[in-house]
Design an enzyme around this catalytic site. Structure first.
Site, short mmCIF file in Angstrom:
data_model
loop_
_atom_site.label_atom_id
_atom_site.label_comp_id
_atom_site.label_asym_id
_atom_site.label_seq_id
_atom_site.Cartn_x
_atom_site.Cartn_y
_atom_site.Cartn_z
N ARG A 46 0.85 -1.20 0.00
CA ARG A 46 0.00 0.00 0.00
C ARG A 46 0.89 1.25 0.00
NH1 ARG A 46 -1.37 1.57 4.61
NH2 ARG A 46 -2.24 -0.38 5.38
N ASP A 170 -7.03 19.62 -13.46
CA ASP A 170 -7.35 18.31 -14.01
C ASP A 170 -6.98 18.36 -15.50
OD1 ASP A 170 -8.61 16.13 -15.20
OD2 ASP A 170 -10.31 16.16 -13.82
O1 P1T Z 1 -13.15 7.63 -13.98
P1 P1T Z 1 -11.96 8.05 -13.14
O2 P1T Z 1 -10.67 7.45 -13.57
O3 P1T Z 1 -12.22 7.95 -11.68
O4 P1T Z 1 -11.76 9.63 -13.46
C1 P1T Z 1 -12.68 10.61 -13.12
C2 P1T Z 1 -12.53 11.79 -14.04
C3 P1T Z 1 -11.87 12.92 -13.60
N1 P1T Z 1 -11.68 13.99 -14.40
C4 P1T Z 1 -12.13 14.01 -15.67
C5 P1T Z 1 -11.91 15.22 -16.52
C6 P1T Z 1 -12.81 12.90 -16.18
O5 P1T Z 1 -13.24 12.95 -17.44
C7 P1T Z 1 -13.02 11.76 -15.35
C8 P1T Z 1 -13.79 10.57 -15.82
N2 P1T Z 1 -14.59 10.83 -16.92
C9 P1T Z 1 -15.41 9.93 -17.55
C10 P1T Z 1 -15.56 8.67 -17.15
C11 P1T Z 1 -16.12 10.47 -18.72
O6 P1T Z 1 -16.63 9.68 -19.54
O7 P1T Z 1 -16.18 11.70 -18.85
#
Ligand code: P1T
Length: 379
Positions: A46, A170
């Site tokens: 972890r 992001d």
């Molecule tokens: O799905 P995950 O790996 O937990 O990521 C979340 C996330 C965070 N930020 C952005 C800009 C994202 O697009 C996403 C996840 N998005 C999708 C699953 C989608 O289809 O838009």
């Protein structure tokens, strides 16, 4: 080292035992100790795992940071950032963002006493109007999901710096191939690595990269204390995916441009959202902070008819109707009923996520096949 070399070699070293060119998959939860504390730098997976550590060095190298952290999903990575905060703290966030991020903020962290201001940041000067003495974090996506708004990272960074606030970006839609937020002044860059970094729609993973040692230490503490890590097999697959990031992104951008231009000239299409158009309100900012415009496109049909939009996504044959984005294969999505369904209708419509909005993740297939698919589906 240039970016196209970093994808393959960044942070990597040949395996010391046998010279393996790819880092071995250390499929182990624990590590032998000769005496309590007598180990080779790894105690428990972890906390640390050599395959994950190789990936975390790769993440850091791609984003020009000093420290990378890998998580079990993009949301787990954002969740770790939120755990830097305390009750009473305030966050200024883009109002157009992934529905799951919005759900995490409003349905979990608001209950823990964090206050969120969701604002349009197309004019980044507006961020400053919402700064209070409690503001601890500015959180933005650029390009945003799903409206492809562009936010001026440098300007957001100067406001964050002036007030001593962290800026988190992001960078999922752009990837470090197109945009490197830490160089533009951000403190934290985050990825849903599930998307372009992995690139093959076979892994769910998140990433954070930072420059500052103290911030990294706090995040490593959270990563270990909360435990939302990814496993060694997925770390290996992610490293493999990253090796072709630059080549894939180049084709995503070429195909994205061709598809955006095709849609823009289609008589049944109302509006196409893509930062490469000169008419995009922040095209000049996109040009200054990104090296190209990516493969994500959203569009609406004339008349804003829900049933017509659903019919188009059902009719598409090469574009698969599915959640997610950023893989080699083209995907379509209907944000209002899929990725952004967790945002209340009045809120999402304010940002443009209307019933006829369709989002495309343009893959790396032949561009003529993609355009032909859209032609037959839209009619
Ligand atoms: O799905 P995950 O790996 O937990 O990521 C979340 C996330 C965070 N930020 C952005 C800009 C994202 O697009 C996403 C996840 N998005 C999708 C699953 C989608 O289809 O838009």
């Amino acid at each position: 080292m240039k970016f196209n070399t970093k994808t393959i070699h960044g942070g990597q070293e040949h395996d010391k035992a046998y010279g393996a060119v790819m880092p071995p998959i250390y499929q182990t939860s624990t590590y032998a100790q000769t005496t309590p504390g007598g180990h080779k730098g790894f105690e428990y997976s972890r906390t640390h795992n050599p395959t994950r550590a190789a990936l975390e060095r790769s993440f850091a190298s791609l984003e020009n940071g000093n420290f990378g952290l890998a998580f079990g999903s993009g949301l787990a990575a954002i969740d770790a950032v939120m755990k830097l905060l305390k009750p009473g703290d305030e966050v200024i966030s883009t109002n157009d963002l992934y529905g799951g991020s919005y759900r995490l903020f409003t349905q979990i962290y608001e209950d823990f006493g964090i206050k969120f201001h969701f604002i349009g940041m197309e004019n980044a000067d507006k961020i400053e109007d919402f700064v209070t003495k409690n503001t601890k974090l500015i959180w933005l996506e650029t390009p945003t999901n799903p409206m492809l708004n562009i936010i001026d990272i440098k300007k957001a960074a100067s406001i964050a710096e002036k007030h001593g606030i962290l800026l988190g970006v992001d960078n999922t839609f752009a990837t470090p191939y197109l945009q490197q937020p830490l160089i533009l002044g951000a403190d934290i860059v985050m990825h849903s690595a599930t998307k372009y970094l992995g690139g093959h729609s076979d892994i769910v993973m998140g990433a954070l990269v930072v420059k500052d040692q103290e911030l990294a230490d706090r995040l490593y503490f959270i990563q270990n204390a909360s435990g939302a890590i990814c496993g060694p097999q997925d770390s290996f697959l992610m490293l493999r995916g990253i090796k072709t990031l630059h080549v894939r992104m180049q084709r995503h951008c070429e195909n994205g441009k061709a598809v955006a231009e095709y849609l823009n000239n289609h008589p049944k299409i109302e509006k196409v959202y893509w930062p490469g158009f000169k008419s995009h309100p922040n095209h000049e900012i996109a040009k200054s902070q990104m090296s190209d415009f990516g493969g994500m496109i959203s569009f609406t049909t004339k008349g804003n008819n829900y049933n017509e939009a659903i019919k188009i996504v059902e009719n598409l044959k090469i574009f698969t109707l599915a959640e997610s984005l950023g893989g080699v294969e083209s995907l379509s999505g209907h944000p209002a009923s899929m990725t952004h369904a967790s945002i209340p209708k009045e809120e999402r419509e304010k940002t443009g996520v209307v019933d006829s909005l369709i989002r495309l993740s343009v893959g790396i297939e032949d561009e003529n096949d993609l355009i032909e698919d859209l032609r037959q589906a839209i009619g």
